[in-house]
Design a protein around this motif. Structure first.
Motif, PDB file in Angstrom:
ATOM      1  N   ARG A  38       0.728  -1.334   0.157  1.00 39.97           N
ATOM      2  CA  ARG A  38       0.227  -0.503   0.108  1.00 39.97           C
ATOM      3  C   ARG A  38       0.589   1.212  -0.091  1.00 39.97           C
ATOM      4  O   ARG A  38       0.364   2.342  -0.851  1.00 39.97           O
ATOM      5  N   ARG A  39       1.824   1.217   0.810  1.00 39.43           N
ATOM      6  CA  ARG A  39       3.202   2.371   0.866  1.00 39.43           C
ATOM      7  C   ARG A  39       3.765   2.155  -0.022  1.00 39.43           C
ATOM      8  O   ARG A  39       3.429   3.525  -0.864  1.00 39.43           O
ATOM      9  N   LEU A  40       4.139   1.470  -1.228  1.00 41.34           N
ATOM     10  CA  LEU A  40       4.623   1.556  -2.919  1.00 41.34           C
ATOM     11  C   LEU A  40       3.579   1.997  -3.645  1.00 41.34           C
ATOM     12  O   LEU A  40       3.609   3.677  -4.527  1.00 41.34           O
ATOM     13  N   HIS A  41       2.048   2.183  -4.002  1.00 41.47           N
ATOM     14  CA  HIS A  41       1.218   2.085  -4.357  1.00 41.47           C
ATOM     15  C   HIS A  41       0.880   3.811  -4.113  1.00 41.47           C
ATOM     16  O   HIS A  41       0.626   4.535  -4.682  1.00 41.47           O
ATOM     17  N   PHE A  42       0.934   3.947  -3.045  1.00 42.93           N
ATOM     18  CA  PHE A  42       0.924   5.963  -2.308  1.00 42.93           C
ATOM     19  C   PHE A  42       1.665   6.454  -2.779  1.00 42.93           C
ATOM     20  O   PHE A  42       2.073   7.474  -3.867  1.00 42.93           O
ATOM     21  N   ALA A  43       3.152   6.070  -2.345  1.00 39.08           N
ATOM     22  CA  ALA A  43       4.323   7.014  -3.187  1.00 39.08           C
ATOM     23  C   ALA A  43       3.845   6.892  -4.639  1.00 39.08           C
ATOM     24  O   ALA A  43       4.622   7.667  -5.594  1.00 39.08           O
ATOM     25  N   GLY A  44       3.982   5.464  -5.181  1.00 41.16           N
ATOM     26  CA  GLY A  44       3.684   5.474  -6.758  1.00 41.16           C
ATOM     27  C   GLY A  44       2.820   6.610  -7.579  1.00 41.16           C
ATOM     28  O   GLY A  44       2.564   6.980  -8.470  1.00 41.16           O
ATOM     29  N   SER A  45       1.385   6.970  -6.724  1.00 38.91           N
ATOM     30  CA  SER A  45       0.286   7.629  -7.318  1.00 38.91           C
ATOM     31  C   SER A  45       0.529   8.871  -7.113  1.00 38.91           C
ATOM     32  O   SER A  45       0.737  10.029  -7.754  1.00 38.91           O
ATOM     33  N   SER A  46       1.750   9.407  -5.579  1.00 38.81           N
ATOM     34  CA  SER A  46       2.237  10.776  -5.395  1.00 38.81           C
ATOM     35  C   SER A  46       2.729  11.206  -6.628  1.00 38.81           C
ATOM     36  O   SER A  46       2.350  12.310  -7.179  1.00 38.81           O
ATOM     37  N   LEU A  47       3.930   9.936  -7.508  1.00 41.39           N
ATOM     38  CA  LEU A  47       4.601  11.195  -7.630  1.00 41.39           C
ATOM     39  C   LEU A  47       4.426  10.887  -9.215  1.00 41.39           C
ATOM     40  O   LEU A  47       4.396  11.659  -9.940  1.00 41.39           O
TER      41      LEU A  47
END
Length: 114
Positions: A38-47
């Motif tokens: 979930r954290r990687l999804h969040f980081a990727g979406s933010s980027l």
């Protein structure tokens, strides 16, 4: 992860079986039970959003590619390395894309824990 939306179906459910996004989203959340994923999804979406802003600001089309690489790259690492499952985008690309942004909003609003 908060599951107050509806109870999630078993992980063995087939992503192609859902007839509506409302039915698909609990399955989508069940495929993101690993916190690092979930954290990687969040980081990727933010980027990806930052890349979209750079695309608009510079009109350089390479930012579109960078945004796609950030979004999908981070998510796929989360699935293959941490969640140990295949991303739903392989079977339901539109619902998966929608699910990512709903989950992103749900993380911001505290409905899904990061």
């Amino acid at each position: 992860m908060d599951t107050t939306h509806t109870s999630a179906p078993p992980p063995a459910a087939d992503a192609r079986a859902f007839k509506s996004f409302a039915g698909f989203y609990p399955f989508y959340l069940s495929e993101h039970s690993n916190r690092t994923c979930r954290r990687l999804h969040f980081a990727g979406s933010s980027l990806s959003l930052l890349c979209l802003a750079a695309l608009v600001a510079t009109r350089n089309p390479w930012w579109l590619l960078a945004g796609l690489l950030c979004g999908y790259g981070f998510a796929w690492v989360g699935h293959f390395v941490f969640e140990k499952n295949k991303p739903a985008s392989f079977k339901r690309p539109l619902y998966s894309f929608m699910g990512d942004w709903v989950m992103y909003k749900d993380i911001w609003t505290g409905k899904v824990k990061l």
